[in-house]
Design a protein around this motif. Structure first.
Motif, PDB file in Angstrom:
ATOM      1  N   LEU A 414      58.418  34.960 -77.586  1.00 49.89           N
ATOM      2  CA  LEU A 414      57.486  35.491 -76.603  1.00 49.89           C
ATOM      3  C   LEU A 414      56.735  34.363 -75.893  1.00 49.89           C
ATOM      4  CD1 LEU A 414      56.253  38.489 -78.740  1.00 49.89           C
ATOM      5  CD2 LEU A 414      57.456  38.688 -76.548  1.00 49.89           C
ATOM      6  N   HIS A 415      56.432  33.308 -76.624  1.00 53.54           N
ATOM      7  CA  HIS A 415      55.814  32.129 -76.003  1.00 53.54           C
ATOM      8  C   HIS A 415      56.767  31.522 -74.979  1.00 53.54           C
ATOM      9  CE1 HIS A 415      53.713  28.349 -75.475  1.00 53.54           C
ATOM     10  NE2 HIS A 415      54.734  27.674 -75.985  1.00 53.54           N
ATOM     11  N   GLU A 416      58.042  31.425 -75.319  1.00 60.57           N
ATOM     12  CA  GLU A 416      59.051  30.923 -74.374  1.00 60.57           C
ATOM     13  C   GLU A 416      59.068  31.766 -73.098  1.00 60.57           C
ATOM     14  OE1 GLU A 416      63.791  31.461 -73.973  1.00 60.57           O
ATOM     15  OE2 GLU A 416      63.098  30.784 -75.953  1.00 60.57           O
ATOM     16  N   LEU A 417      58.866  33.072 -73.247  1.00 59.81           N
ATOM     17  CA  LEU A 417      58.881  33.983 -72.103  1.00 59.81           C
ATOM     18  C   LEU A 417      57.567  33.973 -71.332  1.00 59.81           C
ATOM     19  CD1 LEU A 417      60.587  37.059 -73.815  1.00 59.81           C
ATOM     20  CD2 LEU A 417      61.667  35.416 -72.264  1.00 59.81           C
ATOM     21  N   GLY A 418      56.564  33.264 -71.854  1.00 61.05           N
ATOM     22  CA  GLY A 418      55.265  33.247 -71.204  1.00 61.05           C
ATOM     23  C   GLY A 418      54.411  34.457 -71.526  1.00 61.05           C
ATOM     24  N   ARG A 419      54.783  35.207 -72.537  1.00 61.82           N
ATOM     25  CA  ARG A 419      54.032  36.406 -72.943  1.00 61.82           C
ATOM     26  C   ARG A 419      53.093  36.019 -74.088  1.00 61.82           C
ATOM     27  NH1 ARG A 419      59.026  40.751 -72.808  1.00 61.82           N
ATOM     28  NH2 ARG A 419      57.557  42.012 -74.038  1.00 61.82           N
ATOM     29  N   GLU A 420      52.047  35.287 -73.715  1.00 65.26           N
ATOM     30  CA  GLU A 420      51.220  34.597 -74.703  1.00 65.26           C
ATOM     31  C   GLU A 420      50.384  35.547 -75.562  1.00 65.26           C
ATOM     32  OE1 GLU A 420      52.097  31.733 -75.051  1.00 65.26           O
ATOM     33  OE2 GLU A 420      52.650  30.866 -73.128  1.00 65.26           O
ATOM     34  N   GLU A 421      49.852  36.604 -74.974  1.00 66.89           N
ATOM     35  CA  GLU A 421      49.054  37.559 -75.760  1.00 66.89           C
ATOM     36  C   GLU A 421      49.909  38.172 -76.863  1.00 66.89           C
ATOM     37  OE1 GLU A 421      45.934  38.105 -75.634  1.00 66.89           O
ATOM     38  OE2 GLU A 421      45.183  37.639 -73.620  1.00 66.89           O
ATOM     39  N   GLU A 422      51.137  38.537 -76.521  1.00 64.07           N
ATOM     40  CA  GLU A 422      52.036  39.129 -77.511  1.00 64.07           C
ATOM     41  C   GLU A 422      52.443  38.103 -78.568  1.00 64.07           C
ATOM     42  OE1 GLU A 422      55.085  41.950 -75.626  1.00 64.07           O
ATOM     43  OE2 GLU A 422      54.316  40.808 -73.920  1.00 64.07           O
ATOM     44  N   ALA A 423      52.659  36.861 -78.133  1.00 63.41           N
ATOM     45  CA  ALA A 423      53.010  35.810 -79.089  1.00 63.41           C
ATOM     46  C   ALA A 423      51.895  35.615 -80.108  1.00 63.41           C
ATOM     47  CB  ALA A 423      53.292  34.504 -78.353  1.00 63.41           C
ATOM     48  N   ALA A 424      50.669  35.555 -79.611  1.00 67.47           N
ATOM     49  CA  ALA A 424      49.528  35.391 -80.512  1.00 67.47           C
ATOM     50  C   ALA A 424      49.391  36.589 -81.450  1.00 67.47           C
ATOM     51  CB  ALA A 424      48.247  35.212 -79.693  1.00 67.47           C
ATOM     52  N   ALA A 425      49.652  37.786 -80.925  1.00 66.93           N
ATOM     53  CA  ALA A 425      49.537  38.994 -81.757  1.00 66.93           C
ATOM     54  C   ALA A 425      50.569  38.999 -82.876  1.00 66.93           C
ATOM     55  CB  ALA A 425      49.698  40.237 -80.883  1.00 66.93           C
ATOM     56  N   CYS A 426      51.763  38.435 -82.632  1.00 65.60           N
ATOM     57  CA  CYS A 426      52.799  38.403 -83.683  1.00 65.60           C
ATOM     58  C   CYS A 426      52.327  37.605 -84.886  1.00 65.60           C
ATOM     59  CB  CYS A 426      54.091  37.804 -83.121  1.00 65.60           C
ATOM     60  SG  CYS A 426      55.102  38.965 -82.198  1.00 65.60           S
ATOM     61  N   LEU A 427      51.793  36.414 -84.640  1.00 64.36           N
ATOM     62  CA  LEU A 427      51.302  35.620 -85.770  1.00 64.36           C
ATOM     63  C   LEU A 427      49.977  36.155 -86.279  1.00 64.36           C
ATOM     64  CD1 LEU A 427      52.299  31.941 -84.903  1.00 64.36           C
ATOM     65  CD2 LEU A 427      53.465  33.626 -86.339  1.00 64.36           C
ATOM     66  N   GLY A 428      49.267  36.905 -85.433  1.00 64.62           N
ATOM     67  CA  GLY A 428      48.058  37.556 -85.897  1.00 64.62           C
ATOM     68  C   GLY A 428      48.339  38.586 -86.979  1.00 64.62           C
ATOM     69  N   ARG A 429      49.581  39.078 -87.020  1.00 72.97           N
ATOM     70  CA  ARG A 429      49.977  39.998 -88.092  1.00 72.97           C
ATOM     71  C   ARG A 429      49.923  39.302 -89.456  1.00 72.97           C
ATOM     72  NH1 ARG A 429      53.422  44.542 -86.854  1.00 72.97           N
ATOM     73  NH2 ARG A 429      53.599  44.929 -84.610  1.00 72.97           N
ATOM     74  N   LEU A 430      50.069  37.976 -89.443  1.00 79.91           N
ATOM     75  CA  LEU A 430      50.037  37.230 -90.701  1.00 79.91           C
ATOM     76  C   LEU A 430      48.639  36.734 -91.042  1.00 79.91           C
ATOM     77  CD1 LEU A 430      53.256  35.025 -90.253  1.00 79.91           C
ATOM     78  CD2 LEU A 430      53.061  37.302 -91.264  1.00 79.91           C
ATOM     79  N   PHE A 431      47.855  36.338 -90.003  1.00 82.29           N
ATOM     80  CA  PHE A 431      46.588  35.656 -90.263  1.00 82.29           C
ATOM     81  C   PHE A 431      45.374  36.359 -89.672  1.00 82.29           C
ATOM     82  CE2 PHE A 431      49.793  32.154 -89.921  1.00 82.29           C
ATOM     83  CZ  PHE A 431      49.841  31.851 -91.270  1.00 82.29           C
ATOM     84  N   GLY A 432      45.589  37.473 -88.985  1.00 86.19           N
ATOM     85  CA  GLY A 432      44.468  38.138 -88.338  1.00 86.19           C
ATOM     86  C   GLY A 432      43.478  38.705 -89.342  1.00 86.19           C
ATOM     87  N   PRO A 433      42.316  39.128 -88.852  1.00 83.52           N
ATOM     88  CA  PRO A 433      41.272  39.675 -89.760  1.00 83.52           C
ATOM     89  C   PRO A 433      41.693  40.981 -90.408  1.00 83.52           C
ATOM     90  CG  PRO A 433      40.646  39.941 -87.456  1.00 83.52           C
ATOM     91  CD  PRO A 433      41.846  39.063 -87.463  1.00 83.52           C
ATOM     92  N   ASN A 434      42.578  41.719 -89.760  1.00 77.92           N
ATOM     93  CA  ASN A 434      43.034  42.996 -90.319  1.00 77.92           C
ATOM     94  C   ASN A 434      44.561  43.066 -90.277  1.00 77.92           C
ATOM     95  OD1 ASN A 434      40.391  44.369 -90.737  1.00 77.92           O
ATOM     96  ND2 ASN A 434      40.244  44.080 -88.504  1.00 77.92           N
ATOM     97  N   PRO A 435      45.244  42.272 -91.102  1.00 81.30           N
ATOM     98  CA  PRO A 435      46.707  42.267 -91.076  1.00 81.30           C
ATOM     99  C   PRO A 435      47.273  43.617 -91.493  1.00 81.30           C
ATOM    100  CG  PRO A 435      45.908  41.088 -92.996  1.00 81.30           C
ATOM    101  CD  PRO A 435      44.704  41.392 -92.140  1.00 81.30           C
ATOM    102  N   PRO A 436      48.347  44.080 -90.844  1.00 83.22           N
ATOM    103  CA  PRO A 436      48.908  45.385 -91.182  1.00 83.22           C
ATOM    104  C   PRO A 436      49.586  45.423 -92.541  1.00 83.22           C
ATOM    105  CG  PRO A 436      50.232  44.269 -89.520  1.00 83.22           C
ATOM    106  CD  PRO A 436      49.012  43.452 -89.692  1.00 83.22           C
TER     107      PRO A 436
END
Length: 623
Positions: A414-436
């Motif tokens: 997603l970063h390669e595609l320039g879809r930065e919000e989505e790229a950040a959200a993918c890794l946010g699944r691992l390190f975010g405050p409320n991981p799924p």
């Protein structure tokens, strides 16, 4: 000695007649006389065999190519072995070779087969094509047919109808091939002749020569006995470690594919499609659907990228069971149908593939779905790739290992595609405050993947900073870069972004340079500790090329990474950036073009190529 007479022979065309010389060189024996002597190498009488060997050795250069052809093609083992013995001391080097090429050739004959192949790789990529003639000389003079063919496969793989650098490569290769009649040399020469053909008759002649040479290559491969993919390597009678069956198969595949590309370039598209279908059939003939190798998938996608996606019809017509048995085959078929414009059938195949994956059990579904996302991304099928990655991440039953790996793959894509919000959200699944997912330890899973959790943390913050940049939030972008560098002080992309921030004060720029120098020292220490790791060299080169530092050292390190990981597209991209940083924009365009050839659907590589081409055009337009 053989080394002396071959050197004289190869120099004769280059040297003017000596002033005052009146002697007339003896006439060379007729080809028929040399052929007769070679035939006598297999005589039943030992004395006649020895006499023929002595005569051929005395004849010298005129017999070289005939002896090499006999060593490779002669079915009489006595003839082949004696011919091989006669040419075994032939030198590969020439006085006009550049120092780097001379050093490579000096080490060539002292290495086993695998290491000789690595020398071939290096010759292929010497700057300014300075190693091409020597590589072609290996095609002509390498003692083993296997080595000759590997060198030829590497060289002909460089030809593409739109390769602007091929004419210069072809000229050097022609000089190295000489008059060799070996099958690998004949095939290489046919490719060169087709690339230069200006008339239909010339193209037809080149195609016919390629077909004849390919038939010889296939026949002599058969003389070695059946080769199975994945077969163990064996020692040959010189103690060299020979090629594996997989290596031999790959070389033959390159030749077959090159001939198909030649047909296409000559305007014979129907014949190219028919040959592509035959290539597919040969890979699955007699093989159950459950045992079909990835080569079938790779061949189909190769044909799609070449411009003949119609070879997929061979699967539909002859082996539709492959599509139902292997979801990845269905994915490849879907990509082929999309490429030729049948979007309805493409969508149906992709839907069927994803549905089939969902029916797998025991965690196999998440693994297959991740693999399908990876290959769809590689093939340029963006929506299907994102769909597959999302399916893994949204499935609560996905295995932890695949879940974490998919989050990383999806974020990078997603970063390669320039879809930065989505790229950040993918890794946010691992390190975010409320991981799924809370049913596993992320750091342990990353360790199993060989990933440093600090680096992955830094990558997550870097993607978030890129998202802030797209929103125009400069303060948040800087804050997130600082956060990333607190996780990992040598995160190269974060350092580059910090260095390039447009609102840097002089003090902030100086601080960024200090951090970069600290990171370079750390990376240098890691290189010295683990010198075989290509990634360290690449990281060092990438950081310098995009900021500041020793550009020459960065280029050397980038080249070293490619020695250790031949034609890695990411490393080629780095070398292109090193060239651009040094002001060699033509070199940047060439290396970036090579990176694109290996990853034609990578949008980052494509954008960088466009940028380098624009820079080169602008520089050329200056008075």
């Amino acid at each position: 000695m053989a080394a002396e007479w071959l050197l004289v022979a190869l120099l004769l065309p280059l040297a003017p007649a000596l002033a005052g010389t009146t002697s007339v060189p003896p006439a060379e024996p007729a080809p028929e006389a040399i052929a007769a002597l070679i035939a006598r190498l297999g005589d039943t009488d030992f004395q006649r065999r020895e006499a023929a060997s002595a005569e051929l050795k005395a004849i010298g250069p005129a017999a070289v190519d005939a002896l090499l052809a006999a060593a490779e093609l002669e079915r009489d083992l006595e003839v082949a072995l004696r011919a091989r013995w006669l040419v075994d001391t032939i030198p590969l080097g020439m006085p006009h070779d550049p120092p780097e090429v001379t050093r490579l050739l000096e080490s060539y004959k002292q290495r086993d087969f695998a290491r000789r192949v690595r020398v071939m790789h290096r010759l292929l990529r010497v700057d300014d094509d300075a190693g091409i003639e020597a590589l072609a000389r290996i095609i002509r003079l390498e003692r083993s047919p296997e080595g000759s063919r590997v060198a030829a496969a590497l060289l002909v793989r460089e030809w593409q109808a739109d390769n602007r650098w091929w004419p210069a490569i072809a000229a050097r290769a022609t000089a190295g091939l000489g008059s060799s009649a070996r099958p690998a040399a004949a095939f290489t020469r046919a490719v060169i002749e087709l690339s230069a053909a200006q008339t239909p008759a010339a193209r037809d002649a080149a195609l016919a020569a390629a077909a004849t040479a390919l038939a010889h290559l296939e026949r002599t491969d058969g003389d070695h006995g059946p080769q199975q993919e994945g077969a163990d390597e064996e020692e040959d009678d010189d103690g060299d470690q020979g090629r594996s069956g997989a290596d031999a198969t790959e070389v033959g595949r390159i030749f077959a594919r090159t001939r198909i590309a030649m047909l296409l370039a000559a305007g014979r598209k129907d014949e190219a499609i028919a040959a592509g279908k035959a290539l597919l059939t040969a890979q699955w003939d007699g093989v159950p659907a459950a045992q079909i190798s990835s080569r079938t998938i790779e061949t189909l996608t190769w044909g799609t990228d070449l411009g003949i996606p119609g070879i997929v019809d061979q699967i539909h017509d002859a082996r539709p069971d492959l599509i139902t048995a292997n979801p990845l085959v269905a994915c490849a078929a879907a990509a082929a149908e999309r490429a030729r414009g049948d979007l309805g059938r493409a969508t149906a195949l992709a839907d069927a593939a994803f549905a089939a994956i969902q029916t797998q059990g025991g965690g196999r579904n998440s693994r297959l779905m991740m693999q399908s996302g990876l290959v769809m991304a590689r093939w340029g099928c963006v929506d299907w790739a994102v769909r597959a990655y999302t399916a893994v991440l949204d499935d609560p039953q996905s295995l932890p290992y695949e879940y974490c790996y998919t989050a990383i793959l999806a974020a990078e894509y997603l970063h390669e595609l320039g879809r930065e919000e989505e790229a950040a959200a993918c890794l946010g699944r691992l390190f975010g405050p409320n991981p799924p997912r809370r049913d596993f330890n992320v750091e342990q899973q990353l360790a199993q993947l060989g990933r440093d959790h600090r680096a992955t943390h830094a990558r997550a913050d870097f993607f978030a900073s890129c998202a802030a940049a797209t929103r125009g939030d400069a303060a948040e972008r800087r804050r997130l870069l600082e956060t990333a560098l607190r996780s990992l002080g040598k995160d190269v992309d974060s350092l580059i972004a910090l260095y390039q921030l447009p609102d840097n004060t002089p003090d902030q720029r100086s601080d960024a340079v200090r951090r970069i120098n600290e990171a370079l020292r750390q990376i240098e220490n890691e290189i010295q500790s683990v010198p075989e790791d290509a990634n360290g060299y690449n990281e060092y080169a990438w950081l310098v090329a995009n900021t500041e530092g020793d550009a020459d050292k960065a280029t050397r390190y980038s080249q070293q990474s490619l020695v250790k990981s031949f034609d890695n597209s990411s490393y080629l991209d780095t070398l292109a950036h090193c060239r651009a940083a040094a002001g060699d924009l033509a070199g940047a365009v060439r290396w970036q073009s090579l990176a694109r050839r290996h990853e034609p659907h990578n949008q980052t590589i494509e954008k960088n190529l466009e940028r380098f081409e624009a820079m080169a055009a602008k520089a050329a337009a200056k008075p």
